[in-house]
Write an enzyme that holds these catalytic residues in place. Structure first.
Site, mmCIF file in Angstrom:
data_model
loop_
_atom_site.group_PDB
_atom_site.id
_atom_site.type_symbol
_atom_site.label_atom_id
_atom_site.label_comp_id
_atom_site.label_asym_id
_atom_site.label_seq_id
_atom_site.Cartn_x
_atom_site.Cartn_y
_atom_site.Cartn_z
ATOM 1 N N GLU A 153 0.742 -1.228 0.018
ATOM 2 C CA GLU A 153 -0.018 -0.029 0.203
ATOM 3 C C GLU A 153 0.649 1.352 0.166
ATOM 4 O O GLU A 153 1.981 1.320 0.690
ATOM 5 C CB GLU A 153 -1.056 -0.155 1.210
ATOM 6 C CG GLU A 153 -1.935 -1.088 1.291
ATOM 7 C CD GLU A 153 -2.941 -1.032 2.441
ATOM 8 O OE1 GLU A 153 -2.470 -0.616 3.479
ATOM 9 O OE2 GLU A 153 -3.948 -1.579 2.333
ATOM 10 N N CYS A 192 -1.734 6.500 9.881
ATOM 11 C CA CYS A 192 -0.295 5.896 10.774
ATOM 12 C C CYS A 192 -0.815 4.672 11.611
ATOM 13 O O CYS A 192 -1.621 4.645 12.274
ATOM 14 C CB CYS A 192 0.324 6.826 11.737
ATOM 15 S SG CYS A 192 1.475 6.517 12.172
#
Length: 409
Positions: free
Chosen positions: A127, A381
């Site tokens: 990703e 994150c």
């Protein structure tokens, strides 16, 4: 991925013949293996340079070939203008414009974040995340920046990760394999079709400094022609691989360094980051001090806020004392839930604010609180994990200053 040897190719072709004689259709599978495994990415800089030098072809043609590949991912090598005839033969036999494909692209509800799922030639998925920022919210020399939106690309360096950080979804995958330098650069090529990329952060899947050679080679490619990105706009994040940090400034002078610290003492670090046992905090601080002496640059300290684990006032004082020897920017990161995989909770806003106040007021350390982007597409994150069915939803986020504003000012 190394090319197949002659004997390996011969065995596969034999299987194809046997498959035909026995009525089993192995042709497509075997052809796919031969075709995908024997060709390298044209953006594997070391490979293309080595092949050109061995063939007596000038490496000055490589930027021209890269530019063509960026603009024509499905093009034919014969269409690249003005190459020596030997170059066309070599390109046809050993390289592809892109070895990865864009599997899917998912936009966040606010339109500021796009998560790219990229399929590698070995079938694995990684990703990358495009984050769009408003430059007018940052400041330069105390004055508002001119301009409007610009984009930062969060890049992956590995499939999975060896570090096993207990608060990170990627760590739950385990380690699968390193990306080649070409596969790293191809993430930038794919992303550039969605938005002009100004900044790069190696904060995606994997520990970049555990794939050191490929990451360095990829960064050098990104800062050369035709990409022409500035090293000052590229940030590599690490959990603290000391021997690699010691090499980094010599190999990439001007690169921004971010350290995923996440705890002010070794004991807590080891509890939440098992790999920290190999990198004692005292030795890590010595390494960072030496890196800063050589680079004369601020270091970004990433610190995830975990309720009852590392977010209390005593931890803020411990962190402040630890970092007094360095010029740093501390970025406090709200913990992003990762479903049933996590034993942690997000720190309260009150605790985060109190933590920031201590670092700023008592220790005069510049401290910011990260406002997360892409939570609704699992692109924030700690959320990067290949799980297409796992969707999370969050409120729209405002336009934010980007990593450049945090790191350099």
């Amino acid at each position: 991925m190394l090319s197949l040897t002659t004997s390996q190719s011969r065995r596969i072709k034999t299987k194809i013949k046997k498959g035909k004689s026995s009525g089993i259709d192995l042709t497509e599978q075997a052809k796919h293996r031969i075709g995908t495994m024997s060709f390298r990415s044209i953006f594997d800089a070391g490979e293309i340079r080595s092949e050109f030098e061995n063939a007596g072809i000038s490496c000055k043609f490589i930027p021209l070939i890269w530019k063509y590949a960026i603009q024509n991912p499905n093009g034919e090598w014969e269409e690249v203008p003005s190459l020596p005839s030997a170059a066309y033969i070599l390109l046809r036999s050993k390289f592809k414009p892109l070895t990865s494909t864009l599997h899917s692209a998912t936009d966040s509800s606010d339109g500021l974040t796009t998560k790219l799922l990229i399929k590698l030639k070995n079938g694995a998925l990684v990703e990358s995340v495009i984050m769009r920022y408003d430059t007018r919210l940052g400041k330069y020399a105390g004055k508002p920046r001119p301009g409007g939106l610009r984009s930062t690309l969060c890049i992956s360096s590995q499939v999975g990760c060896k570090m096993g950080c207990k608060f990170c979804a990627t760590g739950s995958m385990g380690f699968k394999n390193n990306l080649s330098s070409g596969e790293i650069v191809e993430q930038l090529v794919h992303a550039s079709r969605f938005s002009p990329i100004r900044n790069i952060v190696f904060m995606g899947m994997g520990e970049p400094l555990n794939n050191y050679v490929a990451v360095v080679e990829a960064v050098r490619a990104m800062t050369g022609s035709p990409f022409q990105l500035s090293l000052k706009r590229i940030t590599v994040s690490t959990v603290g691989i000391i021997h690699a940090i010691n090499r980094l400034h010599g190999d990439l002078p001007g690169l921004n360094l971010a350290v995923s610290l996440h705890a002010p003492v070794q004991d807590i670090r080891c509890q939440i980051m098992p790999a920290a046992r190999a990198f004692p905090l005292g030795k890590l601080m010595d390494s960072l001090q030496e890196y800063q002496r050589k680079s004369q640059q601020k270091i970004l300290i990433e610190y995830i806020m975990l309720d009852g684990v590392n977010d209390e006032e005593q931890h803020a004082h411990q962190l402040g004392k630890l970092l007094e020897i360095l010029q740093v920017v501390v970025n406090l990161i709200p913990f992003n839930p990762i479903g049933t995989l996590s034993q942690f909770k997000t720190s309260s806003q009150q605790n985060v604010s109190a933590f920031q106040k201590i670092l700023r007021g008592t220790y005069n350390i510049r401290t910011t609180i990260r406002k997360e982007m892409g939570q609704d597409i699992s692109g924030a994150c700690g959320q990067l994990v290949v799980n297409q069915s796992d969707k999370r939803f969050a409120e729209n986020q405002p336009l934010l200053p980007d990593i450049e504003d945090l790191h350099l000012r």
